[in-house]
Scaffold this motif. Structure first.
Motif, PDB file in Angstrom:
ATOM      1  N   GLY A 214       0.803  -1.209   0.000  1.00 40.97           N
ATOM      2  CA  GLY A 214       0.000   0.000   0.000  1.00 40.97           C
ATOM      3  C   GLY A 214       0.839   1.265   0.000  1.00 40.97           C
ATOM      4  N   ASN A 215       0.153   2.393   0.098  1.00 36.97           N
ATOM      5  CA  ASN A 215       0.830   3.689   0.164  1.00 36.97           C
ATOM      6  C   ASN A 215       1.104   4.050   1.615  1.00 36.97           C
ATOM      7  OD1 ASN A 215       0.655   4.066  -2.676  1.00 36.97           O
ATOM      8  ND2 ASN A 215      -1.459   4.786  -2.446  1.00 36.97           N
ATOM      9  N   SER A 216       2.349   4.333   1.931  1.00 34.98           N
ATOM     10  CA  SER A 216       2.728   4.602   3.311  1.00 34.98           C
ATOM     11  C   SER A 216       1.958   5.795   3.868  1.00 34.98           C
ATOM     12  CB  SER A 216       4.233   4.880   3.399  1.00 34.98           C
ATOM     13  OG  SER A 216       4.623   5.016   4.756  1.00 34.98           O
ATOM     14  N   GLU A 218      -1.278   5.991   4.362  1.00 33.04           N
ATOM     15  CA  GLU A 218      -2.654   6.086   3.879  1.00 33.04           C
ATOM     16  C   GLU A 218      -3.546   5.069   4.588  1.00 33.04           C
ATOM     17  OE1 GLU A 218      -4.739   6.416  -0.480  1.00 33.04           O
ATOM     18  OE2 GLU A 218      -3.503   4.647  -0.114  1.00 33.04           O
TER      19      GLU A 218
END
Length: 236
Positions: A214-216, A218
């Motif tokens: 995932g996006n750090s 988020e």
């Protein structure tokens, strides 16, 4: 007498059908979890090995933990990492899980809302007899209109439902075994009417590894349908 018992038993079975269908419908409801993930230089799978260990020492060595750790191990292996013993692994995956004691919710629909209390509650009006110098008259006073249980069409009343909701969650941390550097932190939480860890943990693990890592920084809401279809929505 026997005929009466037979008819009454049939009525109970017929009355149970809507509850059974409702239960089946509940089982088909998508599982929703809020997932937050943070990462820092998480290495690619090539040549990296891992071991899943209990973040809570009290869980270490337990059969229950071992069962849930299997789900994490399967996901790590699917990503391309190779499993190894904790003393030989290059990555230590620290895993924890739990569910709270739940809290009661009462819903009454349709009806009046109580502006001074939780909006799940409502007021109705009930008649009372008031004595006056000229005799008795009828007055109406506010009365609580909520209660526990399901609406009974045979006895009348409002559609009032009481149920318990539980908050469950898992924590996942990945450290570099050589020096203990934290490479990944993730948390997945869900609110549902189930407190069965055997149902909750596999779904939470599935949500955690959806679009991993995932996006750090988020937080996303991940919905998992029974058929395996998933949707991801960012949470502001």
């Amino acid at each position: 007498m026997n005929t009466h018992k037979k008819n009454w038993g049939r009525a109970i079975r017929l009355a149970a059908v809507p509850l059974l269908l409702a239960g089946l419908a509940a089982c088909a409801t998508p599982f929703k979890a809020d997932v937050s993930r943070f990462q820092s230089q998480l290495p690619a799978p090539q040549g990296q090995t891992f071991a899943v260990v209990a973040d809570d020492p009290a869980l270490a060595g337990g059969l229950e933990f071992a069962q849930y750790a299997d789900y994490v191990e399967a996901e790590m292996a699917r990503l391309g990492y190779s499993q190894a013993a904790p003393e030989d692994a290059t990555l230590l995956v620290r895993f924890d899980y739990g569910v709270d004691n739940g809290r009661e919710r009462v819903r009454s629909t349709p009806g009046y809302r109580d502006p001074f209390y939780d909006p799940w509650y409502g007021f109705s009006r009930r008649p009372v007899y008031v004595r006056t110098p000229h005799g008795y008259r009828v007055a109406y006073v506010p009365a609580r209109s909520w209660g526990y249980g399901f609406y009974d069409p045979w006895f009348g009343g409002r559609d009032v439902r009481s149920y318990t909701v539980y908050t469950s969650g898992i924590d996942l941390k990945i450290d570099r075994a050589a020096d203990g550097t934290r490479l990944f932190e993730g948390k997945a939480e869900a609110v549902s009417t189930s407190n069965r860890l055997q149902y909750l943990v596999p779904n939470l693990v599935d949500a955690m590894f959806t679009d991993f890592p995932g996006n750090s920084g988020e937080t996303v809401r991940i919905s998992i349908k029974p058929e395996g279809e998933k949707t991801i929505r960012a949470i502001d």
